[in-house]
Design a protein around this motif. Structure first.
Motif, short mmCIF file in Angstrom:
data_model
loop_
_atom_site.label_atom_id
_atom_site.label_comp_id
_atom_site.label_asym_id
_atom_site.label_seq_id
_atom_site.Cartn_x
_atom_site.Cartn_y
_atom_site.Cartn_z
N TYR A 21 32.36 7.23 65.44
CA TYR A 21 33.29 6.37 66.19
C TYR A 21 34.33 7.22 66.92
CZ TYR A 21 37.07 3.46 67.50
OH TYR A 21 38.04 2.87 68.26
N HIS A 32 41.60 7.92 76.97
CA HIS A 32 42.06 7.63 75.60
C HIS A 32 43.00 8.76 75.15
CE1 HIS A 32 41.58 6.72 71.19
NE2 HIS A 32 41.48 5.47 71.65
N ASP A 81 42.55 -4.54 60.67
CA ASP A 81 41.27 -4.54 61.38
C ASP A 81 40.34 -5.56 60.71
OD1 ASP A 81 40.11 -2.18 63.48
OD2 ASP A 81 38.66 -3.61 62.67
N VAL A 121 45.95 -0.09 70.48
CA VAL A 121 45.26 0.69 71.52
C VAL A 121 43.81 0.24 71.57
CG1 VAL A 121 44.57 3.00 72.27
CG2 VAL A 121 46.84 2.65 71.29
C1 LIG Z 1 37.85 -0.14 70.48
S1 LIG Z 1 38.43 -0.21 68.83
C2 LIG Z 1 39.99 0.64 69.00
C3 LIG Z 1 40.48 1.22 67.70
C4 LIG Z 1 41.67 2.14 67.77
N1 LIG Z 1 42.86 1.41 68.07
C5 LIG Z 1 41.44 3.28 68.69
O1 LIG Z 1 42.06 3.36 69.77
O2 LIG Z 1 40.61 4.16 68.37
C6 LIG Z 1 38.94 -1.89 68.58
C7 LIG Z 1 39.22 -2.20 67.12
O3 LIG Z 1 39.87 -3.46 67.06
C8 LIG Z 1 39.30 -4.24 66.02
N2 LIG Z 1 39.56 -5.65 66.38
C9 LIG Z 1 39.22 -6.28 67.55
N3 LIG Z 1 39.65 -7.55 67.52
C10 LIG Z 1 40.28 -7.73 66.32
C11 LIG Z 1 40.94 -8.84 65.72
N4 LIG Z 1 41.02 -10.03 66.35
N5 LIG Z 1 41.49 -8.69 64.49
C12 LIG Z 1 41.41 -7.49 63.86
N6 LIG Z 1 40.79 -6.39 64.37
C13 LIG Z 1 40.24 -6.52 65.60
C14 LIG Z 1 37.83 -3.82 65.98
O4 LIG Z 1 37.22 -4.08 64.75
C15 LIG Z 1 37.95 -2.32 66.28
O5 LIG Z 1 38.11 -1.56 65.10
#
Ligand SMILES: C[S@@+](CC[C@H](N)C(=O)[O-])C[C@H]1O[C@@H](n2cnc3c(N)ncnc32)[C@H](O)[C@@H]1O
Length: 231
Positions: A21, A32, A81, A121
């Motif tokens: 990831y 990013h 999350d 983010v």
């Molecule tokens: C693209 S990743 C970004 C993660 C981190 N902030 C980064 O920049 O590396 C999006 C994350 O948001 C979580 N996510 C998306 N919608 C969510 C929600 N409604 N409630 C909780 N987590 C959520 C996903 O499971 C994922 O881990």
């Protein structure tokens, strides 16, 4: 009314090991790293001796929170999350000291604390326009006065030509950076069919109407960083 077009199982973040990831997020989200450099610059203005309360929405593997923890070691973190696997990755980076891991959908969870910093983010763009407006209000309500919402995300533009051009640049980055066909297929599907991007102009407007003072720190391609202060 539904506030998002996707279910956690569709996003499928549970399939990831945190190492994969961490590499994929850099390769699939233009800038990013650059928005994190700006977050570092901003957070360095805070007092490292203070016990700030910080909430990270859609924490993933805690790339952002770990960077903030290094600068503000006395801060207490609530990390949210709805992917167990992502929270496992976050735990590897953040440990147990002054960190709470909250599994669930941030749009449905109730938070009873007030925070100094709320950060998200690349974590809100699956919310539709109604969902984003509701969440921004909720975030405003959860911040202390003087608190700040650090909001980095994928966005689009009101102007269709600008939207198309920046999306083309976004996909070019994805094609150039992702090394294998399967990963490219996964992320291009995710970005084309699961994301629900809202125009940056609308999002700034919604945030301002709620009462935030908005500083547009970064905007290139579809990647934005807004620093939103609760006045
Ligand atoms: C693209 S990743 C970004 C993660 C981190 N902030 C980064 O920049 O590396 C999006 C994350 O948001 C979580 N996510 C998306 N919608 C969510 C929600 N409604 N409630 C909780 N987590 C959520 C996903 O499971 C994922 O881990």
């Amino acid at each position: 009314m539904e506030t998002t077009n996707v279910k956690p199982s569709q996003l499928n973040y549970d399939k990831y090991t945190s190492d994969k990831y961490d590499q994929d997020i850099i390769n699939s989200i233009p800038f990013h790293r650059e928005i994190h450099d700006l977050i570092v610059e901003f957070v360095k203005k805070f007092n490292p001796k203070k016990e700030y309360k910080i909430l990270d929405l859609g924490v993933g593997t805690a790339i952002t929170s770990q960077i903030i923890k290094d600068i503000l070691p006395k801060a207490e973190f609530d990390l949210v999350d709805f992917s167990h696997q992502m929270l496992i990755g976050a735990k590897k980076k953040m440990g147990k000291d002054r960190v709470n891991y909250i599994f669930g959908d941030y749009s449905k969870l109730r938070f009873n604390k007030k925070y100094d910093i709320i950060v998200s983010v690349i974590g809100i763009h699956h919310q539709n326009a109604i969902g984003k407006k509701k969440l921004f209000k909720k975030i405003f309500g959860m911040l202390k006065f003087g608190g700040v919402f650090v909001f980095g995300d994928l966005v689009t533009y009101k102007n269709e030509r600008q939207a198309a051009l920046n999306t083309a640049k976004h996909y070019k980055y994805l094609v150039d950076m992702v090394t294998d066909e399967k990963t490219l297929a996964d992320w291009s599907y995710h970005h084309q069919f699961l994301n629900d991007l809202s125009p940056i102009e609308d999002q700034i407007d919604w945030l301002k109407k709620i009462g935030f003072k908005v500083d547009k720190k970064f905007l290139r391609f579809n990647t934005a960083l807004l620093i939103c202060k609760k006045k």
